[in-house]
Design a protein around this motif. Structure first.
Motif, short mmCIF file in Angstrom:
data_model
loop_
_atom_site.label_atom_id
_atom_site.label_comp_id
_atom_site.label_asym_id
_atom_site.label_seq_id
_atom_site.Cartn_x
_atom_site.Cartn_y
_atom_site.Cartn_z
N SER A 69 0.81 -1.22 0.00
CA SER A 69 0.00 0.00 0.00
C SER A 69 0.84 1.27 0.00
CB SER A 69 -0.95 0.01 1.21
OG SER A 69 -0.21 -0.09 2.41
N LEU A 70 2.07 1.20 0.49
CA LEU A 70 2.95 2.37 0.46
C LEU A 70 3.74 2.46 -0.84
CD1 LEU A 70 4.48 2.37 4.07
CD2 LEU A 70 2.75 3.93 3.15
N GLY A 71 3.70 1.40 -1.64
CA GLY A 71 4.54 1.32 -2.82
C GLY A 71 5.76 0.48 -2.55
N ALA A 72 6.44 0.05 -3.60
CA ALA A 72 7.63 -0.79 -3.45
C ALA A 72 8.69 -0.04 -2.64
CB ALA A 72 8.18 -1.16 -4.82
N LEU A 73 9.32 -0.75 -1.70
CA LEU A 73 10.36 -0.12 -0.89
C LEU A 73 11.51 0.36 -1.77
CD1 LEU A 73 11.54 0.68 1.82
CD2 LEU A 73 12.43 -1.65 2.05
N SER A 74 11.84 -0.38 -2.81
CA SER A 74 12.92 0.04 -3.71
C SER A 74 12.63 1.38 -4.35
CB SER A 74 13.16 -1.03 -4.78
OG SER A 74 11.98 -1.24 -5.54
N LEU A 75 11.36 1.62 -4.71
CA LEU A 75 11.00 2.90 -5.30
C LEU A 75 11.00 4.00 -4.25
CD1 LEU A 75 10.14 4.73 -7.56
CD2 LEU A 75 7.79 3.86 -7.35
N ARG A 76 10.51 3.68 -3.05
CA ARG A 76 10.53 4.68 -1.99
C ARG A 76 11.96 5.07 -1.63
NH1 ARG A 76 7.82 2.04 2.57
NH2 ARG A 76 7.55 0.15 1.35
N LEU A 272 4.64 -2.58 -12.76
CA LEU A 272 5.49 -2.37 -13.93
C LEU A 272 5.92 -0.92 -14.04
CD1 LEU A 272 3.65 -4.59 -16.55
CD2 LEU A 272 5.81 -5.09 -15.40
N SER A 273 5.00 0.00 -13.75
CA SER A 273 5.35 1.42 -13.76
C SER A 273 6.38 1.74 -12.70
CB SER A 273 4.09 2.27 -13.54
OG SER A 273 3.19 2.16 -14.63
N GLU A 274 6.26 1.08 -11.54
CA GLU A 274 7.25 1.30 -10.48
C GLU A 274 8.65 0.90 -10.92
OE1 GLU A 274 5.50 0.89 -6.10
OE2 GLU A 274 5.39 -0.98 -7.24
N ASN A 275 8.76 -0.22 -11.64
CA ASN A 275 10.06 -0.67 -12.11
C ASN A 275 10.73 0.41 -12.97
OD1 ASN A 275 9.58 -3.16 -10.89
ND2 ASN A 275 8.83 -4.10 -12.77
N ILE A 276 9.95 1.00 -13.87
CA ILE A 276 10.48 2.04 -14.75
C ILE A 276 10.82 3.29 -13.95
CG2 ILE A 276 9.87 3.57 -16.66
CD1 ILE A 276 8.22 1.23 -17.81
N ALA A 277 9.95 3.66 -13.01
CA ALA A 277 10.20 4.85 -12.19
C ALA A 277 11.48 4.69 -11.39
CB ALA A 277 9.02 5.10 -11.26
#
Length: 406
Positions: A69-76, A272-277
């Motif tokens: 719910s917070l988003g992927a930790l790697s992206l954060r 998938l969008s998170e991976n690109i971001a």
């Protein structure tokens, strides 16, 4: 038939999206209406997007589960790194970052987390057209802060009319004017926030696009760290509005509350969008690419300012300091239009926008979409392709603003 929300029938249809959709239906129209950057995404990352971020294994994984719910930790962590690198800010990726479905969801989530139905939210006039819609749709009220062109616009506005509202919204660099907050502005906002116990919501989606004044955000001021949130996204800086990845930076208690709102609205974002971001935010070559886009847009601004002057009916009370829009006053041009373009049209910006669409095949957005004080204005984007932008500006530069000639 059951009742449909009657408030939605009152929405002003004059928005960049409605104008752009009409323009896209006719390829002959030069579209300067919507902030869809032609320059992105960074070309040196395209192969990695396709081969790695959108590889078969990642696609299958993304389709089979919901994101945290917070988003992927790697992206954060990548987002926290972005702020550490650019501003020296230390942000807790696990507690102070929430990934959202674009910048507009980030704003809506912050709005619902920080205010209650019936609360007032202070917004400037002019301001981005979707703010007022979102505030009213959430059963909040808009407290309009009139803002005159100047060097320290918010400081002067708050000195004239102190705001008593639970939240104050700041957009800097700003859509539509290109205004960038000064240090005096931020000091005035910090003082107002402390005196009134008000939250500051800083929408900084154009953070990398500052030309004549350095951009800093609310968290760069210690007095605002505990009573402000930052709204940002990948859309503008990387030229990927369709990626729909945004975020909120805020105190841990705010992020905890905001995550509950976010879960209620959409559970989580697209993996998938998170991976690109992640790749966009972590890639160091992209920083040089972004500086090139910044320089390109600044050059386009100067070109437009040099070609569109009083002779063409354009006046520039505010010269853009950042962002990706031009916002001239076109009241003189409106007065020179043939009567058929003025009759029955209540404001200059709308009259000129209609004329330009029908006669010159240039799509722009009337200023009234950004607040009552902006009625004499017109918004033009500077992020279309080079060919479209130059052709449109040259076509406008050929105008002769004389009563007898039009």
């Amino acid at each position: 038939m059951p009742i449909i929300n009657p408030w939605l029938q009152q929405l002003n249809p004059l928005s960049s999206r409605s104008v752009s959709q009409r323009a896209k239906a006719n390829p002959q129209i030069l579209n300067l209406s919507m902030g869809e950057p032609d320059f992105g995404p960074p070309p040196h990352l395209l192969a990695a997007f396709c081969e790695e971020d959108l590889g078969v294994d990642r696609v299958i994984d993304a389709m089979k589960r919901y994101e945290h719910s917070l988003g992927a930790l790697s992206l954060r962590q990548a987002i926290a790194g972005w702020y550490r690198q650019r501003y020296g800010l230390l942000i807790d990726a696990e507690k102070e970052v929430l990934v959202t479905h674009g910048g507009i969801e980030a704003f809506n989530v912050a709005l619902l987390a920080l205010t209650q139905p019936g609360d007032s939210v202070a917004i400037a006039d002019p301001s981005y057209t979707l703010y007022q819609r979102a505030i009213q749709l959430a059963s909040r009220r808009c407290h309009i802060l009139p803002r005159a062109p100047g060097v320290d616009e918010y400081a002067e506005a708050l000195a004239r009319a102190p705001v008593a509202a639970p939240a104050l919204l700041i957009n800097s660099p700003e859509n539509p004017t290109g205004y960038v907050m000064s240090e005096a502005d931020w000091q005035a906002v910090a003082q107002a926030s402390a005196e009134q116990g008000a939250w500051v919501i800083h929408d900084e989606v154009y953070d990398t696009l500052a030309y004549t004044r350095r951009h800093v955000n609310a968290w760069c001021f210690p007095a605002l760290r505990e009573n402000s949130v930052l709204i940002n996204s990948c859309s503008k800086k990387f030229g990927v509005p369709g990626l729909r990845i945004g975020w909120i930076i805020g105190p841990a208690a705010v992020i905890k509350a905001a995550s509950r709102v976010h879960e209620s609205l959409c559970l989580g974002v697209n993996i998938l969008s998170e991976n690109i971001a992640c790749r966009l935010l972590n890639d160091r070559q992209t920083l040089a690419w972004m500086r090139q886009q910044n320089d390109m847009l600044a050059t386009r601004n100067q070109y437009a300012l040099s070609r569109l002057g009083e002779e063409q009916g354009f006046r520039w009370p505010r010269q853009p300091m950042g962002g990706m829009f031009l916002f001239p006053d076109v009241s003189r041009l409106a007065h020179s239009l043939p009567h058929r373009w003025r009759d029955g049209v209540v404001d200059a910006g709308r009259a000129v926008a209609n004329y330009l669409m029908e006669e010159l095949e240039i799509a722009t957005v009337p200023g009234i979409a950004y607040g009552p004080a902006s009625q004499p204005h017109l918004r033009l984007t500077n992020c279309a392709s080079e060919t479209v932008f130059r052709q449109a500006i040259n076509r406008l530069a050929a105008l002769q603003c004389k009563e007898s000639s039009l």
